[in-house]
Design an enzyme around this catalytic site. Sequence first.
Site, PDB file in Angstrom:
ATOM      1  N   ILE A  56       3.353 -17.003   9.411  1.00  0.00           N
ATOM      2  CA  ILE A  56       4.958 -16.660   9.011  1.00  0.00           C
ATOM      3  C   ILE A  56       4.569 -14.783   9.209  1.00  0.00           C
ATOM      4  CG2 ILE A  56       6.472 -16.042   8.148  1.00  0.00           C
ATOM      5  CD1 ILE A  56       5.734 -18.828   6.748  1.00  0.00           C
ATOM      6  N   CYS A  57       5.739 -13.946  10.052  1.00  0.00           N
ATOM      7  CA  CYS A  57       5.539 -12.923  10.238  1.00  0.00           C
ATOM      8  C   CYS A  57       6.188 -12.283   9.501  1.00  0.00           C
ATOM      9  CB  CYS A  57       5.995 -12.096  12.334  1.00  0.00           C
ATOM     10  SG  CYS A  57       6.177 -10.672  12.320  1.00  0.00           S
ATOM     11  N   ILE A  58       6.203 -11.680   8.571  1.00  0.00           N
ATOM     12  CA  ILE A  58       6.673 -11.067   7.489  1.00  0.00           C
ATOM     13  C   ILE A  58       6.150  -9.554   6.978  1.00  0.00           C
ATOM     14  CG2 ILE A  58       7.794 -11.255   5.327  1.00  0.00           C
ATOM     15  CD1 ILE A  58       8.269 -14.106   5.625  1.00  0.00           C
ATOM     16  N   VAL A  61      12.315 -12.122  10.548  1.00  0.00           N
ATOM     17  CA  VAL A  61      11.174 -13.151  10.130  1.00  0.00           C
ATOM     18  C   VAL A  61      10.835 -13.204  12.249  1.00  0.00           C
ATOM     19  CG1 VAL A  61       9.412 -14.835   9.717  1.00  0.00           C
ATOM     20  CG2 VAL A  61      11.221 -14.136   8.575  1.00  0.00           C
ATOM     21  N   ILE A  83       7.100 -13.516  13.936  1.00  0.00           N
ATOM     22  CA  ILE A  83       6.660 -15.339  14.505  1.00  0.00           C
ATOM     23  C   ILE A  83       7.044 -16.007  13.803  1.00  0.00           C
ATOM     24  CG2 ILE A  83       4.367 -15.554  14.895  1.00  0.00           C
ATOM     25  CD1 ILE A  83       3.612 -13.054  16.301  1.00  0.00           C
TER      26      ILE A  83
END
Length: 245
Positions: free
Chosen positions: A90-92, A127, A129
């Site tokens: 996850i992109c965060i 978010v 990806i």
Amino acid sequence: MAPLNKNNSAVKRIMQEARELANDPSPEYSAAPLEDDIFEWHCTLRGPAESEFEGGLYHFRILLPAEYPFRPPSLMMLTPNGRFETDTKICISFTSYHEELWQPAWGVRTAIIGLQGFFPLKGKAAVGIGSIEYPISERKRLAALSRTWTCPHCRETNLALLPDPAGTEQAPAVEATPVSGPSNPPAEAVAPAPNPIASPAVIDRVAGPTRAQTASKRQRPPILLDTAICFLVVLVCGIVFRRMF
């Protein structure tokens, strides 16, 4: 003694955080490193309250780099949820996608709380990806199913890994099936009826006169009888008075 390298520093930091989480548990999440690899954690997270994820329990992986805490972790959701893709990093802002934003003072707890806060936010605006946008109804359905979802590695359901706090019911509401006949509340929800003999006023009204009250009424002559007796007394006194004079 040889100076600790970054890997040794990471091991010490990871073990420290594991002890802190074990000694200070939270009702919102449960996390621990794997026995065979302390650089991989598994966490069960409670869905945010007042959202379509409320009542849900979500399991995900936290992958720590060898340079931790100087580099950020990666997060991968395992439980289907309708917000994040499964088995995808996850992109965060506090993950490996944004190393420039990571602070070594942060830790596993920071990542867990941060991820929970991202659940209710809208789509890819929050978010990049790994974000998906399912309908609210589908997210609620997945939230209900998530409680019995079992991690293949942990071999336990999410509810077993993160039980509901005592005295609360976190499960999403399930519409009751209508039944024929009058609608009655559950027995446990019915308040106990007040004791009818608890109040003296109620005793007098419901039970009627007591024996003492009844005996008193029987001993007391009627009003007409009292009047007649008085009349006779006056008459007798008058006759006696005339004979004397």
